[in-house]
Design an enzyme around this catalytic site. Structure first.
Site, PDB file in Angstrom:
ATOM      1  N   SER A 173       0.851  -1.189   0.000  1.00  0.00           N
ATOM      2  CA  SER A 173       0.000   0.000   0.000  1.00  0.00           C
ATOM      3  C   SER A 173       0.886   1.239   0.000  1.00  0.00           C
ATOM      4  O   SER A 173       2.111   1.137   0.020  1.00  0.00           O
ATOM      5  CB  SER A 173      -0.890   0.014   1.240  1.00  0.00           C
ATOM      6  OG  SER A 173      -0.092   0.313   2.375  1.00  0.00           O
ATOM      7  N   LYS A 174       0.232   2.379  -0.014  1.00  0.00           N
ATOM      8  CA  LYS A 174       0.942   3.673  -0.037  1.00  0.00           C
ATOM      9  C   LYS A 174       2.015   3.759   1.054  1.00  0.00           C
ATOM     10  O   LYS A 174       3.055   4.391   0.867  1.00  0.00           O
ATOM     11  CB  LYS A 174      -0.066   4.826   0.166  1.00  0.00           C
ATOM     12  CG  LYS A 174      -0.541   5.397  -1.154  1.00  0.00           C
ATOM     13  CD  LYS A 174       0.325   6.586  -1.578  1.00  0.00           C
ATOM     14  CE  LYS A 174       0.347   6.894  -3.041  1.00  0.00           C
ATOM     15  NZ  LYS A 174       1.466   6.467  -3.798  1.00  0.00           N
TER      16      LYS A 174
END
Ligand code: GLU
Length: 500
Positions: A259-260
């Site tokens: 994820s980010k």
């Protein structure tokens, strides 16, 4: 009589709700490579039925990222094809038609339950032990005439799939997950068409996949639970069910879903950090698939020849940035000088010390950077910092620490060395090329009875400004004689007080 094998038709179906992420790119690569390996067709379909989150800009960003990766599609936006249009919002009539077919067969019914009613029932079901929180089929038993009248009166309603009573287990053989079996009551009477007339993902996806004659559905494992729902829709429409392959998750180095938080997640971010499309295709292909369990460098033409669904693993894959850097370095080593210059150009232009015009005008000169840097960089974004000193003409910015350590160290006699080197650099009888210059400077070690490094390091600092640089004399050859002499003069003047 032997049956002609069916042409492989696969698709990548992104929702334009954001950029093309690493997971989506991997799905696209698998579909593309599978089509290529089987002489089939790779179709790109834009799933834009979520009006709030889909934008044309995102579609363009996705198409650009696909092109950058070199994933050419045979049918799809901007390419066309026999089963278009390839954007769901332009295919509304096909969903209406499919719904009409289901209505006529009694396989779809209108449901007037409001959101509040459904929410209340769901809460109640949760509170009750073993309560059923799927749709309780309230509207399934409505008298068709009553339902028709309510529709005619304009009452808001959705259309649901009438899942056959007592349906046995829903089963399929997934190319990665093997045999999958879901209990018949896993799927409730799911919504096909919403109150506003738009199709749900599951409905539109099945209608499209079947109208587009998709033979294999290769997509993320986050859709595994949608597959039994989609199978029921295929059955209701009387359409053949494609082969499924669900791709495991991609995890970050910490074992959590990528994820980010892990840094870059979109394809463009990797482009902007200086990775090659060839690297990304090779690297992502190996996140969940292998050729033989060992080969790591798999160029795209080999991938397009060898890719097969049976070597997809259901084990989650780990995104290892160190391996990505290593792999990019390997591709850089073989990409060749001309391509290298084109790849580093945007980074150098962005850094502000060269112009596109100069690169175009002196491409060959820039190509000499390739042997100097090819073994030394893993990402193109590292290049500007490494060679910025070459573009400063007669100017050099001396790094204080490098000066202290290499020019002013007790007994290193850097002033003497630099005066001798200046004379060599100014001597026009010595050819301005790496080897003669390096050899001549090298003789100073013996002449001055100094270790090699006490000769070469002061030159490096005077020319580049720092004690670490790409191979010095290869760089000097690319620079101008008068600039090198001027830099040494400047160092002699500022560090040792020599008069100019
Ligand atoms: N639009 C869906 C997504 O982006 C496609 C899923 C599928 O391939 O069926 O997740």
């Amino acid at each position: 009589m032997t049956e002609t094998p069916k042409e492989v038709r696969v698709r990548f179906a992104p929702s334009p709700t954001g950029r093309l992420h690493i997971g989506g790119a991997r799905t696209a690569i698998y579909n593309w490579a599978f089509a290529r390996a089987n002489g089939g067709k790779f179709i790109l379909r834009i799933e834009d039925t979520d009006p709030e989150r889909s934008t044309e800009e995102n579609t363009q960003v996705i198409l650009r990222a696909m092109r950058w990766l070199g994933l050419d599609w045979d049918e799809g936006p901007e390419v066309g094809g026999p089963y278009g249009p390839y954007t769901q919002m332009q295919r509304m009539d096909t969903y209406t038609e499919a719904l009409e077919q289901l209505k006529a067969a009694g396989a779809a019914y209108p449901c007037f339950c409001t959101k509040e009613e459904l929410d209340a029932k769901r809460e109640a079901a949760k509170a009750e032990q073993g309560g059923y929180d799927g749709y309780d089929r309230t509207c399934r038993s409505l008298d068709p005439e009553v339902a028709a009248a309510r529709i005619a009166a304009g009452e808001p309603h959705v259309w649901r799939l009438a899942v056959p009573e007592n349906h046995g287990p829903i089963e399929f053989d997934d190319a990665a997950f093997g045999h999958c079996s879901f209990p018949g009551d896993f799927v409730d009477d799911l919504i096909l068409v919403r109150t506003d007339g738009s199709p749900t993902y599951n409905f539109a996806c099945v209608v499209d996949d079947s109208n587009m004659k998709i033979t294999h559905v290769v997509r993320g494992a986050d859709h595994l639970n949608n597959t039994p729902k989609q199978i029921l829709i295929y059955e209701a429409l009387g359409k053949p069910i494609p082969q499924f392959a669900h791709l495991s998750m991609i995890l970050g180095a910490d074992g959590q879903k990528l994820s980010k938080r892990h840094g870059a997640t979109s394809v463009e971010e990797y482009r902007d950090r200086g990775y090659l499309p060839d690297t990304m295709v090779n690297f992502l292909a190996l996140l969940g698939w292998s050729l033989d369990g060992e080969t790591t460098i798999i160029p795209r033409d080999m991938l397009c020849e060898k890719f097969s669904l049976d070597r997809i693993t259901k084990k989650n894959a780990v995104f290892d940035e160190t391996k990505l850097d290593w792999m990019n370095g390997e591709y850089i080593k073989t990409m060749g000088a001309a391509a290298f210059v084109d790849a580093i150009a945007p980074f150098m232009i962005e850094a502000g010390f060269v112009t596109a015009e100069d690169i175009a005008a002196r491409h060959e000169w820039y190509e000499k950077l390739y042997p100097i840097l090819a073994e030394r960089v893993k990402r193109f974004s590292e290049v500007p910092e490494k060679i910025a000193f070459m573009f400063d003409g007669a100017k050099v910015t001396l790094d204080e620490k490098s000066v202290q350590k290499n020019l002013l160290k007790e007994g290193c006699r850097a002033d003497e060395v630099l005066r001798e080197v200046r004379a060599i650099m100014a001597d026009e009888s010595i050819e301005w090329a790496c080897d003669p210059l390096q050899d001549t400077v090298g003789t100073l070690a013996e002449k001055l009875e100094l270790k090699n490094k006490f000769v070469f390091q002061p030159v490096r600092v005077a020319v580049t400004g720092t004690q670490v640089s790409p191979p010095l004399f290869e760089c000097i050859e690319m620079m101008k004689r008068e600039d090198i002499v001027a830099r040494i003069d400047y160092t002699l003047a500022t560090v040792f007080g020599d008069e100019q």
